[in-house]
Design a protein around this motif. Structure first.
Motif, PDB file in Angstrom:
ATOM      1  N   MET A   1       9.773  51.786  28.521  1.00  0.00           N
ATOM      2  CA  MET A   1       9.434  52.416  29.854  1.00  0.00           C
ATOM      3  C   MET A   1       8.255  53.191  29.632  1.00  0.00           C
ATOM      4  N   ALA A   2       7.382  52.933  30.551  1.00  0.00           N
ATOM      5  CA  ALA A   2       6.031  53.343  30.527  1.00  0.00           C
ATOM      6  C   ALA A   2       6.218  54.835  30.707  1.00  0.00           C
ATOM      7  N   GLU A   3       5.311  55.669  30.109  1.00  0.00           N
ATOM      8  CA  GLU A   3       5.083  57.160  30.298  1.00  0.00           C
ATOM      9  C   GLU A   3       4.082  57.360  31.560  1.00  0.00           C
ATOM     10  N   ILE A   4       4.340  58.257  32.360  1.00  0.00           N
ATOM     11  CA  ILE A   4       3.408  58.492  33.458  1.00  0.00           C
ATOM     12  C   ILE A   4       3.031  59.815  33.470  1.00  0.00           C
ATOM     13  N   SER A   5       1.768  60.032  33.702  1.00  0.00           N
ATOM     14  CA  SER A   5       1.382  61.722  34.026  1.00  0.00           C
ATOM     15  C   SER A   5       0.525  61.769  34.950  1.00  0.00           C
ATOM     16  N   SER A   6       0.390  62.753  35.811  1.00  0.00           N
ATOM     17  CA  SER A   6      -0.720  62.910  36.941  1.00  0.00           C
ATOM     18  C   SER A   6      -0.754  64.663  36.956  1.00  0.00           C
ATOM     19  N   PHE A   7      -1.927  65.136  37.581  1.00  0.00           N
ATOM     20  CA  PHE A   7      -2.945  64.054  38.043  1.00  0.00           C
ATOM     21  C   PHE A   7      -4.239  64.778  37.493  1.00  0.00           C
ATOM     22  N   PHE A   8      -5.154  63.887  36.895  1.00  0.00           N
ATOM     23  CA  PHE A   8      -6.327  64.382  36.110  1.00  0.00           C
ATOM     24  C   PHE A   8      -7.744  63.817  36.628  1.00  0.00           C
ATOM     25  N   ASP A   9      -8.511  64.626  36.594  1.00  0.00           N
ATOM     26  CA  ASP A   9      -9.999  64.039  36.850  1.00  0.00           C
ATOM     27  C   ASP A   9     -10.462  62.762  36.360  1.00  0.00           C
ATOM     28  N   PRO A  10     -10.864  61.875  37.150  1.00  0.00           N
ATOM     29  CA  PRO A  10     -11.436  60.542  36.260  1.00  0.00           C
ATOM     30  C   PRO A  10     -12.778  60.736  35.691  1.00  0.00           C
ATOM     31  N   ILE A  11     -12.959  59.986  34.673  1.00  0.00           N
ATOM     32  CA  ILE A  11     -14.470  59.705  34.171  1.00  0.00           C
ATOM     33  C   ILE A  11     -14.725  58.365  34.504  1.00  0.00           C
ATOM     34  N   GLU A  12     -16.202  58.545  34.847  1.00  0.00           N
ATOM     35  CA  GLU A  12     -16.808  57.208  35.189  1.00  0.00           C
ATOM     36  C   GLU A  12     -17.239  56.630  33.868  1.00  0.00           C
ATOM     37  N   VAL A  13     -16.670  55.602  33.381  1.00  0.00           N
ATOM     38  CA  VAL A  13     -16.835  54.893  32.099  1.00  0.00           C
ATOM     39  C   VAL A  13     -18.037  53.819  32.210  1.00  0.00           C
ATOM     40  N   GLU A  14     -18.217  53.367  33.329  1.00  0.00           N
ATOM     41  CA  GLU A  14     -19.658  52.566  33.660  1.00  0.00           C
ATOM     42  C   GLU A  14     -19.719  52.587  35.123  1.00  0.00           C
ATOM     43  N   PRO A  15     -20.867  52.276  35.395  1.00  0.00           N
ATOM     44  CA  PRO A  15     -21.411  52.504  36.972  1.00  0.00           C
ATOM     45  C   PRO A  15     -20.194  51.942  37.826  1.00  0.00           C
ATOM     46  N   GLY A  16     -19.534  52.908  38.678  1.00  0.00           N
ATOM     47  CA  GLY A  16     -18.563  52.319  39.475  1.00  0.00           C
ATOM     48  C   GLY A  16     -17.134  52.263  39.131  1.00  0.00           C
ATOM     49  N   VAL A  17     -17.078  52.460  37.813  1.00  0.00           N
ATOM     50  CA  VAL A  17     -15.516  52.367  37.322  1.00  0.00           C
ATOM     51  C   VAL A  17     -15.267  53.325  36.591  1.00  0.00           C
ATOM     52  N   TRP A  18     -14.119  53.671  37.021  1.00  0.00           N
ATOM     53  CA  TRP A  18     -13.214  54.982  36.586  1.00  0.00           C
ATOM     54  C   TRP A  18     -12.119  54.855  35.738  1.00  0.00           C
ATOM     55  N   ASP A  19     -11.762  55.736  34.702  1.00  0.00           N
ATOM     56  CA  ASP A  19     -10.669  55.600  33.925  1.00  0.00           C
ATOM     57  C   ASP A  19      -9.303  55.995  34.654  1.00  0.00           C
ATOM     58  N   ARG A  20      -9.424  56.793  35.506  1.00  0.00           N
ATOM     59  CA  ARG A  20      -8.214  57.240  36.438  1.00  0.00           C
ATOM     60  C   ARG A  20      -8.088  56.760  38.020  1.00  0.00           C
ATOM     61  N   GLU A  21      -6.971  56.183  38.221  1.00  0.00           N
ATOM     62  CA  GLU A  21      -7.055  55.974  39.648  1.00  0.00           C
ATOM     63  C   GLU A  21      -5.760  56.164  40.220  1.00  0.00           C
ATOM     64  N   TYR A  22      -5.457  56.885  41.230  1.00  0.00           N
ATOM     65  CA  TYR A  22      -3.969  57.416  41.758  1.00  0.00           C
ATOM     66  C   TYR A  22      -3.915  56.920  43.172  1.00  0.00           C
ATOM     67  N   ASN A  23      -2.769  56.356  43.547  1.00  0.00           N
ATOM     68  CA  ASN A  23      -2.423  55.827  44.843  1.00  0.00           C
ATOM     69  C   ASN A  23      -1.456  56.780  45.689  1.00  0.00           C
ATOM     70  N   ALA A  24      -1.311  56.527  46.884  1.00  0.00           N
ATOM     71  CA  ALA A  24      -0.692  57.657  47.820  1.00  0.00           C
ATOM     72  C   ALA A  24       0.878  57.598  47.294  1.00  0.00           C
ATOM     73  N   GLN A  25       1.549  56.396  46.856  1.00  0.00           N
ATOM     74  CA  GLN A  25       2.882  56.736  46.275  1.00  0.00           C
ATOM     75  C   GLN A  25       2.984  57.588  45.267  1.00  0.00           C
ATOM     76  N   GLN A  26       2.089  57.696  44.360  1.00  0.00           N
ATOM     77  CA  GLN A  26       2.311  58.630  43.230  1.00  0.00           C
ATOM     78  C   GLN A  26       2.062  60.058  43.660  1.00  0.00           C
ATOM     79  N   PHE A  27       1.395  60.330  44.713  1.00  0.00           N
ATOM     80  CA  PHE A  27       1.448  61.653  45.197  1.00  0.00           C
ATOM     81  C   PHE A  27       2.778  61.836  45.945  1.00  0.00           C
ATOM     82  N   THR A  28       3.075  60.880  46.734  1.00  0.00           N
ATOM     83  CA  THR A  28       4.561  60.904  47.251  1.00  0.00           C
ATOM     84  C   THR A  28       5.557  61.135  46.179  1.00  0.00           C
TER      85      THR A  28
END
Length: 477
Positions: free
Chosen positions: A1-28
């Motif tokens: 079973m995967a471990e899930i944590s939220s919410f944290f600010d993302p870091i741009e690892v390269e131009p236009g690419v972020w290490d954290r993304e969250y969708n609406a369902q996660q907020f729901t």
């Protein structure tokens, strides 16, 4: 079973690419674990719906709601215009907050959910499926042929568990407002307080209780009397549309006039027929005369003060005269003094100084002198062998007795006769008061002097004689 944590600010690892993304369902999912569906209490004006009574508009006031973990907020009053209805038919609309997951919507918004016109209209059903979920803020009745909505035709549905509950916490204790309101007005579990007012008759006391339309067994009320009752028929009337009920004590008796005092507070509980006075405690048949002076007690008339005199240890000394035992409380330490022994003295034949032979009038007196062994309290003198002659007819008297009492200085006496053989002639004998012995009896040491008076009460003339005078009984000191 995967471990899930939220919410944290993302870091741009390269131009236009972020290490954290969250969708609406996660907020729901996040809010679903915290908050239940419903209107948030205390936020703005809690999305209250009203009509102004002059047009077909209803307004939703400010507030916040969560519908299946999706948040809805209204920051200003929001108007909705309802369609009119044809004359002869009515309609019931609903103001709903709808969560819509359809691609072309993806929102939570308020809508008019229009009902179906009918002579007997019903509100439209709420839609709740995988895409649409509705809660209803209010029902709005539309009158056919009318171009405005009555203020009272807006029926609030907030707080109804299955229709539009109040939002609650999934992790903190919460309560349902309807259940709480019902609980507060459960006057079997809680005792409301009310001040009485005048009813339509003497000793009918009105009280008012919110939400009460009928009496039920166990119903309680604490009343403050605005005036004292004047009769024993005290009636309580709850609200104007209910019958009056009699107040009785736990023993079934009615309360006494004046028992319920002005400004007194009394608790009553309904038993299905009458209001029973609680904690009254005043019952019993004891009266003030049955209880010691200064002591308080209660009976059927309430609190009373005793009036019985405390006699303590009462000591009674025997006397020849009648003595009444005083009324009151006796503590058991009192007593009656011992009675001196009674002795019969030796019979003494004593002749009077005047034998009264052939008296010439209805009255005659003579002296009798007795010398006793010691001073006595009382004695009886018996005169034997009297002969009375009346108009030449001789009549016998078996005996005459003179009772002499010496408890107050030899001042009292009485007399009796026995054996008169003709009831038509009544004779009297007594100690005679004269100048020789004062009141008729005199004691000097152990010697007793008696003046005896014999008379015919009829006023006729008699001849008297007797054989002897003796002491037959005496009581020593």
């Amino acid at each position: 079973m995967a471990e899930i944590s939220s919410f944290f600010d993302p870091i741009e690892v390269e131009p236009g690419v972020w290490d954290r993304e969250y969708n609406a369902q996660q907020f729901t999912d996040y809010f679903a674990s915290l908050i239940t569906t419903g209107v948030m209490k205390g936020e703005g004006n809690q999305l209250e719906v009203k009509a102004n009574g002059s047009n077909m508009i209803t307004e939703i006031d400010t507030g916040i709601a969560f519908v299946e973990a999706k948040r809805y907020a209204n920051t200003t009053k929001l108007a909705h215009t309802h369609d009119t209805e044809i004359l002869g038919k009515n309609r019931i609309d609903r103001i709903v907050i709808r969560r819509d997951l359809n691609t072309d919507a993806r929102n939570v918004k308020s809508f008019i959910k229009k009902g179906i016109a009918s002579t007997n209209p019903v509100p439209p059903d709420l839609q709740r499926d995988d895409f649409i979920y509705e809660i209803s803020l209010a029902q709005v009745k539309i009158i056919g042929g009318q171009t405005y909505i009555n203020v009272n035709d807006v029926i609030d549905e907030r707080g109804k568990t299955d229709i539009c509950p109040w939002a609650a916490s999934n992790i903190l204790p919460s309560f349902d407002d309807n259940t709480l309101a019902k609980h507060i007005k459960d006057y079997k579990e809680h005792i409301p307080y009310a001040v009485t007012s005048d009813g339509n008759n003497t000793d009918v006391f009105n009280v008012y209780l919110d939400g009460v339309t009928d009496y039920y067994e166990g119903m309680a009320i604490a009343i403050k009397m605005h005036k004292q009752n004047t009769t024993n028929a005290v009636l309580i009337r709850v609200n104007d549309n209910m019958f009056s009920k009699l107040v009785v004590k736990p023993n079934g008796q009615t309360v006494s006039p004046g028992a319920l005092k002005k400004d007194g507070i009394y608790t009553l509980r309904y038993n299905g027929s009458n209001f029973i006075l609680q904690g009254e405690g005043g019952s019993g048949t004891a009266q003030p005369a049955d209880v010691l002076t200064g002591k308080t007690f209660t009976n059927d008339n309430g609190e009373q003060t005793g009036s019985m005199v405390n006699r303590g240890a009462q000591i009674i000394t025997p006397k020849s005269s009648l003595q009444y035992i005083p009324q009151g409380y006796h503590n058991g330490a009192g007593y009656v003094a011992a009675v001196p022994p009674v002795s019969n003295l030796e019979y003494r034949a004593v002749r009077a100084t005047d034998y009264l032979y052939k008296s010439d009038g209805p009255r005659k007196w003579f002296h009798v002198t007795f010398t006793m062994q010691q001073k006595i309290l009382a004695f009886v003198v018996q005169f034997n062998g009297f002969e009375l002659t009346y108009n030449g007819t001789k009549m016998d008297v078996d005996m005459m007795r003179l009772h002499l009492v010496n408890d107050t200085g030899w001042l009292a006496s009485d007399a009796m006769m026995q054996g008169v053989n003709d009831g038509a002639i009544w004779q009297g004998i007594s100690a005679r008061a004269d100048t020789l012995y004062g009141n008729g009896i005199k004691a000097v040491g152990n010697t007793i002097y008696v003046d005896v008076l014999i008379e015919a009460t009829s006023g006729l003339y008699f001849n008297y004689t007797y054989n002897s005078a003796i002491v037959v009984q005496s009581l020593y000191i």
